[in-house]
Design a protein around this motif. Sequence first.
Motif, short mmCIF file in Angstrom:
data_model
loop_
_atom_site.label_atom_id
_atom_site.label_comp_id
_atom_site.label_asym_id
_atom_site.label_seq_id
_atom_site.Cartn_x
_atom_site.Cartn_y
_atom_site.Cartn_z
N THR A 4 9.44 3.77 4.55
CA THR A 4 9.50 4.82 3.53
C THR A 4 8.99 6.12 4.13
O THR A 4 8.26 6.13 5.11
N SER A 5 9.39 7.24 3.48
CA SER A 5 8.98 8.53 4.03
C SER A 5 7.53 8.86 3.67
O SER A 5 6.88 9.64 4.36
N ALA A 6 7.00 8.24 2.56
CA ALA A 6 5.61 8.50 2.19
C ALA A 6 4.68 7.96 3.27
O ALA A 6 5.03 7.00 3.95
N PRO A 7 3.52 8.58 3.45
CA PRO A 7 2.59 8.04 4.45
C PRO A 7 2.21 6.61 4.11
O PRO A 7 2.15 6.26 2.93
N PRO A 8 1.98 5.76 5.11
CA PRO A 8 1.67 4.35 4.83
C PRO A 8 0.40 4.20 3.98
O PRO A 8 -0.57 4.96 4.17
N LEU A 9 0.45 3.22 3.08
CA LEU A 9 -0.73 2.93 2.24
C LEU A 9 -1.56 1.84 2.90
O LEU A 9 -1.08 0.73 3.14
N VAL A 10 -2.80 2.18 3.23
CA VAL A 10 -3.71 1.21 3.85
C VAL A 10 -4.72 0.75 2.80
O VAL A 10 -5.44 1.57 2.23
N THR A 11 -4.75 -0.54 2.54
CA THR A 11 -5.71 -1.08 1.57
C THR A 11 -6.78 -1.88 2.31
O THR A 11 -6.46 -2.74 3.13
N ILE A 12 -8.03 -1.56 2.02
CA ILE A 12 -9.14 -2.31 2.63
C ILE A 12 -9.64 -3.29 1.57
O ILE A 12 -10.17 -2.86 0.54
#
Length: 328
Positions: A4-12
């Motif tokens: 996707t063009s949105a920045p990657p979502l990083v979940t901690i």
Amino acid sequence: MSLTSAPPLVTIVIPIFNEEPVLPELFARLTAVFDGHRDMRWQALLVDDGSRDRSAELVCQRAECDHRFRLLGLTRNFGFQAALAAGLAEAETIKADVVVTMDADLQDPPELITEMLARWREGAEVVLAVRRSRQEHGPRRLGMDLFHRLFQLVSDFPIESNTGTFGLLDRAAVAALNSLPERHRFFPGLRAWVGFATMEVYYDRQARAAGKPGQTMRRLARYAFDGVFSFSYLPLRVLTYTGVFIGGCGFALGLYYVVKRLVDIERAPTGFTTLAALVLFLGGVQLIGIGVLGEYLARVYDEVKQRPLFLVKRPPAPTPGGPSAAAD
Ligand code: UDP
Ligand code: MG
């Protein structure tokens, strides 16, 4: 990696159980990491595993002023593995591109996340944080070392030693882990089992920043048993081999006495001591055998019951504007 063009979502994903003393430092150090990578969308998902202190309250307060922090509250203390599973399930729901799993007590330095993300960008789908050294001492340390050694010997499946929860999982690896229905979860084993392109980063495991370990020795022992019985049939095999060996010895002895009696009727053996020793020994072996069978049977029973691994009391509040707004 995300297309996707949105920045990657990083979940901690961070399970917490009575971690009030460490939370302020955890928030500060995570925030520093988040602020250092503004090309990512960040979300710290703190899974409250039935804390009896003000942990949940502190997370809520933090979440109000920084939407990158979110609380997922369980109905009671389900244990570390269940809390982790709850976090991973939520991460899949919110379509996180990459998930980092870590402890709250800062034994796992959040700063290592940067290095893990670098490996992920190079194509790793799973990144293992391997401990070069660790700070635990005394019986806890002895037990951990013993377990890791024993586990390498008995496991039917190779698992990188000196790894724990700390690591990174790509979206696909998270989905694969979530699809495993088993209840007695040994996370490092399951993570190795799902496969995927794996890379390693190395770190020195710190001492707990504050507070006391929530994982008691009893819980750690149960966890170790889960690891062994989920990834090894050796205890059952040892049982069979022992049975065959003792059975063989018994048969040979019986044969010997029968032959001896036939050829030498006068001097038939008396030997009460031999008899008592044999009965006690065989009784012991049988009880151990039944115990080992019981361990497997209890686990089968738990799987058959199909109880959920955890129950959610408090789902995370929706991020204003959807998960994409988690970016700062
Ligand atoms: N924890 C949890 N539920 C529990 C016990 C522990 O969620 O019932 C969390 C705890 O808050 C910490 C992590 O699991 O974030 C590791 O726990 P701990 O430091 O006690 O264990 P150890 O480092 O000895 O493995
Ligand atoms: Mg710890």
